[in-house]
Write a protein that holds these residues in place. Structure first.
Motif, mmCIF file in Angstrom:
data_model
loop_
_atom_site.group_PDB
_atom_site.id
_atom_site.type_symbol
_atom_site.label_atom_id
_atom_site.label_comp_id
_atom_site.label_asym_id
_atom_site.label_seq_id
_atom_site.Cartn_x
_atom_site.Cartn_y
_atom_site.Cartn_z
ATOM 1 N N SER A 138 0.777 -1.225 0.000
ATOM 2 C CA SER A 138 0.000 0.000 0.000
ATOM 3 C C SER A 138 0.813 1.282 0.000
ATOM 4 C CB SER A 138 -0.906 0.018 1.231
ATOM 5 O OG SER A 138 -0.121 0.008 2.408
ATOM 6 N N CYS A 188 -4.704 7.102 -2.583
ATOM 7 C CA CYS A 188 -5.097 7.494 -3.932
ATOM 8 C C CYS A 188 -5.402 6.306 -4.835
ATOM 9 C CB CYS A 188 -4.029 8.386 -4.557
ATOM 10 S SG CYS A 188 -2.439 7.583 -4.838
ATOM 11 N N ASN A 189 -5.489 5.116 -4.290
ATOM 12 C CA ASN A 189 -5.850 3.955 -5.094
ATOM 13 C C ASN A 189 -7.350 4.014 -5.365
ATOM 14 O OD1 ASN A 189 -6.553 1.414 -6.107
ATOM 15 N ND2 ASN A 189 -4.919 0.414 -4.964
ATOM 16 N N TYR A 242 0.426 4.200 -2.511
ATOM 17 C CA TYR A 242 -0.883 4.841 -2.583
ATOM 18 C C TYR A 242 -1.225 5.691 -1.361
ATOM 19 C CZ TYR A 242 -1.624 1.539 -6.374
ATOM 20 O OH TYR A 242 -1.503 0.818 -7.528
ATOM 21 N N CYS A 279 0.663 9.008 -6.129
ATOM 22 C CA CYS A 279 -0.370 10.016 -5.915
ATOM 23 C C CYS A 279 0.087 11.362 -6.479
ATOM 24 C CB CYS A 279 -0.669 10.169 -4.433
ATOM 25 S SG CYS A 279 -1.191 8.649 -3.614
ATOM 26 N N TRP A 311 -9.791 1.271 -3.819
ATOM 27 C CA TRP A 311 -9.964 1.092 -2.375
ATOM 28 C C TRP A 311 -11.137 1.908 -1.868
ATOM 29 C CZ3 TRP A 311 -4.437 1.734 0.053
ATOM 30 C CH2 TRP A 311 -3.640 0.651 -0.334
#
Length: 116
Positions: free
Chosen positions: A50, A72-73, A53, A113, A76
């Protein structure tokens, strides 16, 4: 002579002190390094699946400094947890519109991001 002293004293008062010389957040100069709980949260955010992101934001909410992680994924779904200077969670319904002075204060070196 009196006018010279008055000008000198005025100059010292105007230019001698400045709140922006050593700005502090939560009573420290660098919350990322000086707040142990926040430093630990950043280390935890750098997990293997993670880190690219995640990012950490700082903002003002009702006159106090708050911190929260963002991601920023686009795949999710997550809940934002707001924390105060001591690391306590702030309860209640808080929206991004309730926050002022939002800024990114940390993101990993491999971040994907983007911010505008």
């Amino acid at each position: 002579m009196k006018s010279f002293l008055l000008v000198l004293l005025s100059s010292v008062l105007l230019f001698g002190c400045s709140d922006s010389e050593n700005p502090t957040t939560c009573g420290v100069e660098n919350p990322l390094k000086d707040l142990a709980w926040l430093k630990q949260e950043i280390e935890n955010a750098g997990g293997p699946n993670s880190s690219e992101y995640s990012f950490l934001m700082q903002a003002s909410y009702q006159g106090q400094t708050v911190f929260f992680f963002g991601f920023c994924n686009p795949l999710w779904n997550y809940a934002t947890i707001y924390q105060d200077c001591q690391g306590n969670r702030i309860s209640g319904e808080i929206t991004f519109a309730d926050l002022s002075n939002q800024k990114v204060i940390w993101k990993p070196a491999n971040s994907v991001c983007t911010f505008s």
